[in-house]
Design a protein around this motif. Structure first.
Motif, PDB file in Angstrom:
ATOM      1  N   CYS A 179      39.567  42.879  35.984  1.00 43.03           N
ATOM      2  CA  CYS A 179      39.112  41.752  35.172  1.00 43.03           C
ATOM      3  C   CYS A 179      38.553  42.218  33.843  1.00 43.03           C
ATOM      4  O   CYS A 179      38.069  41.421  33.070  1.00 43.03           O
ATOM      5  CB  CYS A 179      38.029  40.968  35.914  1.00 43.03           C
ATOM      6  SG  CYS A 179      38.666  40.099  37.332  1.00 43.03           S
ATOM      7  N   CYS A 194      36.127  35.857  40.840  1.00 42.84           N
ATOM      8  CA  CYS A 194      37.450  36.225  40.319  1.00 42.84           C
ATOM      9  C   CYS A 194      38.557  35.974  41.320  1.00 42.84           C
ATOM     10  O   CYS A 194      39.720  36.113  40.989  1.00 42.84           O
ATOM     11  CB  CYS A 194      37.477  37.701  39.922  1.00 42.84           C
ATOM     12  SG  CYS A 194      37.336  37.999  38.153  1.00 42.84           S
ATOM     13  N   GLY A 211      36.913  31.518  38.664  1.00 45.82           N
ATOM     14  CA  GLY A 211      38.076  32.323  38.325  1.00 45.82           C
ATOM     15  C   GLY A 211      39.079  32.331  39.466  1.00 45.82           C
ATOM     16  O   GLY A 211      38.715  32.582  40.617  1.00 45.82           O
ATOM     17  N   HIS A 265      42.003  34.207  39.144  1.00 42.80           N
ATOM     18  CA  HIS A 265      42.677  35.502  39.021  1.00 42.80           C
ATOM     19  C   HIS A 265      44.199  35.357  38.977  1.00 42.80           C
ATOM     20  O   HIS A 265      44.937  36.037  39.695  1.00 42.80           O
ATOM     21  CB  HIS A 265      42.272  36.442  40.160  1.00 42.80           C
ATOM     22  CG  HIS A 265      42.541  37.890  39.851  1.00 42.80           C
ATOM     23  ND1 HIS A 265      41.965  38.546  38.787  1.00 42.80           N
ATOM     24  CD2 HIS A 265      43.336  38.811  40.462  1.00 42.80           C
ATOM     25  CE1 HIS A 265      42.393  39.801  38.754  1.00 42.80           C
ATOM     26  NE2 HIS A 265      43.228  39.984  39.764  1.00 42.80           N
ATOM     27  N   CYS A 290      39.171  34.039  34.631  1.00 40.66           N
ATOM     28  CA  CYS A 290      40.396  34.838  34.720  1.00 40.66           C
ATOM     29  C   CYS A 290      41.571  34.054  35.287  1.00 40.66           C
ATOM     30  O   CYS A 290      42.555  34.652  35.721  1.00 40.66           O
ATOM     31  CB  CYS A 290      40.136  36.068  35.581  1.00 40.66           C
ATOM     32  SG  CYS A 290      39.592  35.661  37.267  1.00 40.66           S
TER      33      CYS A 290
END
Length: 344
Positions: free
Chosen positions: A19, A257, A283, A285, A314
């Motif tokens: 990240c 994430c 997030g 990801h 992310c």
């Protein structure tokens, strides 16, 4: 205390992976902040989801933000799903109890813009508060601390939050864009309980204790306070915990994430509680993930009954677009300063 902070920050920086290199969002997908003329804190609205508006970067014209309706959460019992293969921890039996009447989530740190008074940076942090006096959250919870404590604290104060009001800090995983602000925050308020994944390096655990905080190491799912629990550590290489909050509308799932897979996290939330998922925020990801793979994940969300989504950090521009197209008014554009309220 200062030396401890530099030890913690230095070690965390070495552990940053995955990240740590932001991929800028293209203009068509950046959430433009609601402009304010003065740096005053807007009182919490009565609607269930705040922000009040967003802007299309294509047209520059304001358009209404999605508003959570008052439709009751379906009372459909979830279909049992397999547990994470990466852990041998048995899944606890669902224990339905009274749930929180309301929840306010404020994003304090993110790389997506929303409120132009605030600073953006690669990373994530949000604050969880109770929004209902009947069944409030017992604790005010800071989930992740972003990568820079000074920026985190500036944003908190710009929004009218006092660091001293935080009772609990939960860190999702070891990457510096989620844990880097912890040492500086503890200099402001060390009278907190910090929940770190058990897989954290011992030096970082020791530094947290040395700062004066109470440390809880998380491996298996556990209750943080009434209505709020950790999924426990998930994943193989990068161990990560997420939060599951039981509200009267359903489960709110908060991810850092989502390294173990955002679909796996949603499944775990349902396994732990036997409830339906109302909101997934954080997030995902999915930056750099193909459209076909993201489309499969969107379909998995639908199959799992996820009602509303707020991907940020992310998640990636493509994922935000595809979730937005699929969820329509149930897609919530999220960025630093976004304030979401879940009520009856």
């Amino acid at each position: 205390m200062k030396a401890t902070r530099w030890v913690l920050v230095g070690l965390v920086s070495l552990l940053v992976a995955g990240c740590a290199s932001p991929t800028p969002l293209p203009p068509t997908l950046t959430v433009t902040p609601t402009r304010t003329s003065t740096p005053t804190v807007t009182p919490p609205p009565t609607s269930t989801v705040v922000p009040t508006s967003t802007r299309s970067m294509d047209s520059g014209q304001a358009r209404p933000a999605p508003v959570v309706t008052s439709t009751p959460v379906p009372t459909i019992m979830p279909t049992p799903v397999p547990t994470e293969t990466s852990t041998s921890t048995p899944t606890p039996e669902p224990t339905p109890t009274e749930v929180a009447g309301g929840l306010i989530i404020t994003i304090l740190y993110d790389n997506n813009e929303y409120d132009e008074r605030l600073e953006t940076a690669w990373g994530f942090s949000c604050l969880l508060e109770g929004a209902d006096k009947r069944h409030p959250l017992e604790k005010t919870i800071l989930f992740d601390t972003g990568g820079d404590s000074a920026l985190l604290l500036r944003n908190m104060r710009a929004l009218g939050f006092d660091p001293q009001d935080v009772d609990v800090v939960v860190i999702s995983h070891v990457h510096g864009d989620h844990s880097g602000g912890l040492s500086g925050f503890l200099e402001e308020n060390h009278n907190v309980t910090v929940y770190l994944p058990q897989s954290f390096p011992q030096n970082l655990k020791d530094a947290t204790r040395d700062a004066g905080a109470e440390l809880v190491e998380v491996h298996e799912p556990l209750e943080i306070c009434e209505h709020v629990r950790s999924t426990g550590e998930l994943g193989d290489w990068i161990k990560e915990q997420s939060l599951v909050i039981e509200t009267t509308r359903g489960l709110a799932v908060i991810t850092g994430c989502a390294h173990p897979g955002v679909v796996n996290i949603v499944r775990r939330a349902k396994e732990l509680t036997g409830g339906e998922v109302y909101l997934v925020l954080g997030g995902f990801h999915l930056g750099g993930t193909s459209e076909a793979k993201i489309a499969d994940i969107v379909e998995d969300f639908r199959q799992l009954g996820v009602q509303k989504v707020a991907p940020c950090h992310c998640s990636g521009d493509v994922a935000r677009r595809l979730f937005g197209e699929a969820y329509g008014e149930d897609f919530i554009p999220a960025g630093v300063g976004s304030r979401l309220e879940v009520r009856d």
